[in-house]
Scaffold this motif. Sequence first.
Motif, short mmCIF file in Angstrom:
data_model
loop_
_atom_site.label_atom_id
_atom_site.label_comp_id
_atom_site.label_asym_id
_atom_site.label_seq_id
_atom_site.Cartn_x
_atom_site.Cartn_y
_atom_site.Cartn_z
N PHE A 163 -25.03 11.59 34.84
CA PHE A 163 -26.79 11.69 35.58
C PHE A 163 -27.39 10.38 35.58
CE2 PHE A 163 -29.80 15.46 35.71
CZ PHE A 163 -28.59 17.03 36.20
N TYR A 189 -28.10 21.10 41.36
CA TYR A 189 -27.04 20.45 40.95
C TYR A 189 -26.27 21.51 42.19
CZ TYR A 189 -23.09 20.54 39.08
OH TYR A 189 -21.64 20.62 38.70
N ASP A 213 -31.28 21.93 33.20
CA ASP A 213 -30.50 23.13 34.24
C ASP A 213 -29.39 22.19 34.38
OD1 ASP A 213 -29.39 25.77 34.83
OD2 ASP A 213 -30.63 24.94 36.80
N GLY A 214 -30.06 20.92 35.44
CA GLY A 214 -28.80 20.62 36.22
C GLY A 214 -27.47 19.67 35.27
N TRP A 270 -39.61 27.94 41.41
CA TRP A 270 -38.83 29.01 40.02
C TRP A 270 -37.97 30.34 40.10
CZ3 TRP A 270 -37.30 25.34 36.44
CH2 TRP A 270 -38.15 24.63 36.60
N ARG A 330 -31.54 31.30 32.85
CA ARG A 330 -32.64 29.95 31.80
C ARG A 330 -32.93 29.86 34.11
NH1 ARG A 330 -31.17 24.44 31.27
NH2 ARG A 330 -29.17 25.36 30.03
N ARG A 331 -34.62 29.53 33.56
CA ARG A 331 -35.50 29.10 34.41
C ARG A 331 -34.50 28.13 35.00
NH1 ARG A 331 -40.90 29.13 35.65
NH2 ARG A 331 -40.99 27.05 34.39
N ARG A 332 -34.32 28.10 36.82
CA ARG A 332 -33.91 26.95 37.58
C ARG A 332 -34.86 27.26 38.76
NH1 ARG A 332 -27.86 28.17 38.60
NH2 ARG A 332 -27.76 26.76 36.97
N ARG A 333 -34.67 25.29 39.19
CA ARG A 333 -35.70 25.37 40.07
C ARG A 333 -35.33 25.34 41.90
NH1 ARG A 333 -40.68 25.24 41.48
NH2 ARG A 333 -41.45 23.82 43.11
N GLU A 384 -25.19 22.45 33.94
CA GLU A 384 -24.14 22.71 34.79
C GLU A 384 -23.61 21.67 35.01
OE1 GLU A 384 -24.02 25.09 37.62
OE2 GLU A 384 -25.63 26.28 36.11
N THR A 385 -24.06 20.51 35.08
CA THR A 385 -22.67 18.98 35.01
C THR A 385 -21.97 19.02 33.60
OG1 THR A 385 -24.66 17.60 36.24
CG2 THR A 385 -22.69 16.99 34.78
N TYR A 388 -34.31 25.29 45.79
CA TYR A 388 -35.17 24.37 47.07
C TYR A 388 -34.61 25.15 48.65
CZ TYR A 388 -36.64 20.87 43.53
OH TYR A 388 -37.11 20.12 42.91
N HIS A 424 -30.07 24.92 44.31
CA HIS A 424 -31.14 23.87 43.17
C HIS A 424 -31.27 22.66 43.14
CE1 HIS A 424 -26.96 24.49 40.56
NE2 HIS A 424 -27.33 25.85 41.10
N GLU A 449 -37.09 20.75 32.63
CA GLU A 449 -36.51 21.73 32.33
C GLU A 449 -35.38 21.95 33.68
OE1 GLU A 449 -39.37 25.22 32.78
OE2 GLU A 449 -37.74 26.46 32.14
N GLU A 450 -35.89 21.63 34.65
CA GLU A 450 -35.02 21.22 35.47
C GLU A 450 -34.41 20.84 35.12
OE1 GLU A 450 -36.90 19.85 39.48
OE2 GLU A 450 -35.69 20.55 40.54
#
Lengths: 191, 112
Positions: free
Chosen positions: A55, B26, A28-29, B64, B70-73, A32-33, B75, B24, A24-25
């Motif tokens: 990636f 990205y 998301d990335g 989170w 959308r769920r996003r982690r 975005e990319t 940091y 996050h 899931e994480e």
Amino acid sequence: MSGPGLIDGYLAELSADLPARIVEELADGLDETYRRYLGRGLAQDAAARAAVAEFGEPQVVMAAFTDASRGRRTARRLLAVGPGVGTWWAIVLITARGWQWPVPVVARVLFGVMLIAVIGFLAAAALGRHYRPVCRAAAAGCVGTAIVDAAVTGMVLITAPVLAWPVAVAVALSAGRSTFALRNFHHALTG
Amino acid sequence: MRAEELKGHLDALLLAALEDGPRHGYAVMEALRQNTEGRLDLPTGTIYPALHRLEQAGLIAGSWSVAAGRRRRMYQLTAAGARALSGKRADWRDFAAMMSAALEGRPCPDPA
């Protein structure tokens, strides 16, 4: 494969080995990319290809997560302390002539098999390349370590004719190792 | 710069990227790109496991949140992470000064 399909396929490949929360994480990335490349004017297919390429190969990403997993770290720590604890127990048993104690042969064999199995689980967790098997092996190694420590401690406390201070040290070492193994069992299993 | 050349320095780069506030995964990669003027050639997917490793070490904290459904982690740097970053910066300055002295004949500054 179409743009979104390419990304779905990439994520599906990761899902085969990695837990849902990690995928899931990453999703998301990756999204975005993908959007960044779309924003630069690339078509959907080209944007998806660029995002996936940026990636990195799924195997590389999965291997990096496997290396960073708590299962692997726990297994490596248990393997690191294993020779020290084992050597101390060996010294205790040899100096006390443990082979003369009234321990049934079946129990001795079962203990040996269990010890080898635990080492095998921990080695698999320390060296394995796939996330889920590594975590499962580490969790099995944690439980196995606690069982081996409990078994040798119980055997010595019940059958040893004299309990000298080296036995107390060995028991303390095993108790500490078992506590560490059991406290890390859940983290090892879930990564 | 390629991934293998970064070995040993990635943790410092990630901690530095989180120094200005929570990000996050990205956004961490984007910050690294901006800070290195695009010269960092690292698979984005390998940033995430490194963040997980730093989180396990207690140097960053993950949580989170929800963004655009959308769920996003996210940091952020912990106090231990800030201390670690400070130490890594000092180590890097010493290392860079030593290498410059050795390779380019520049005087090695007094570490004190």
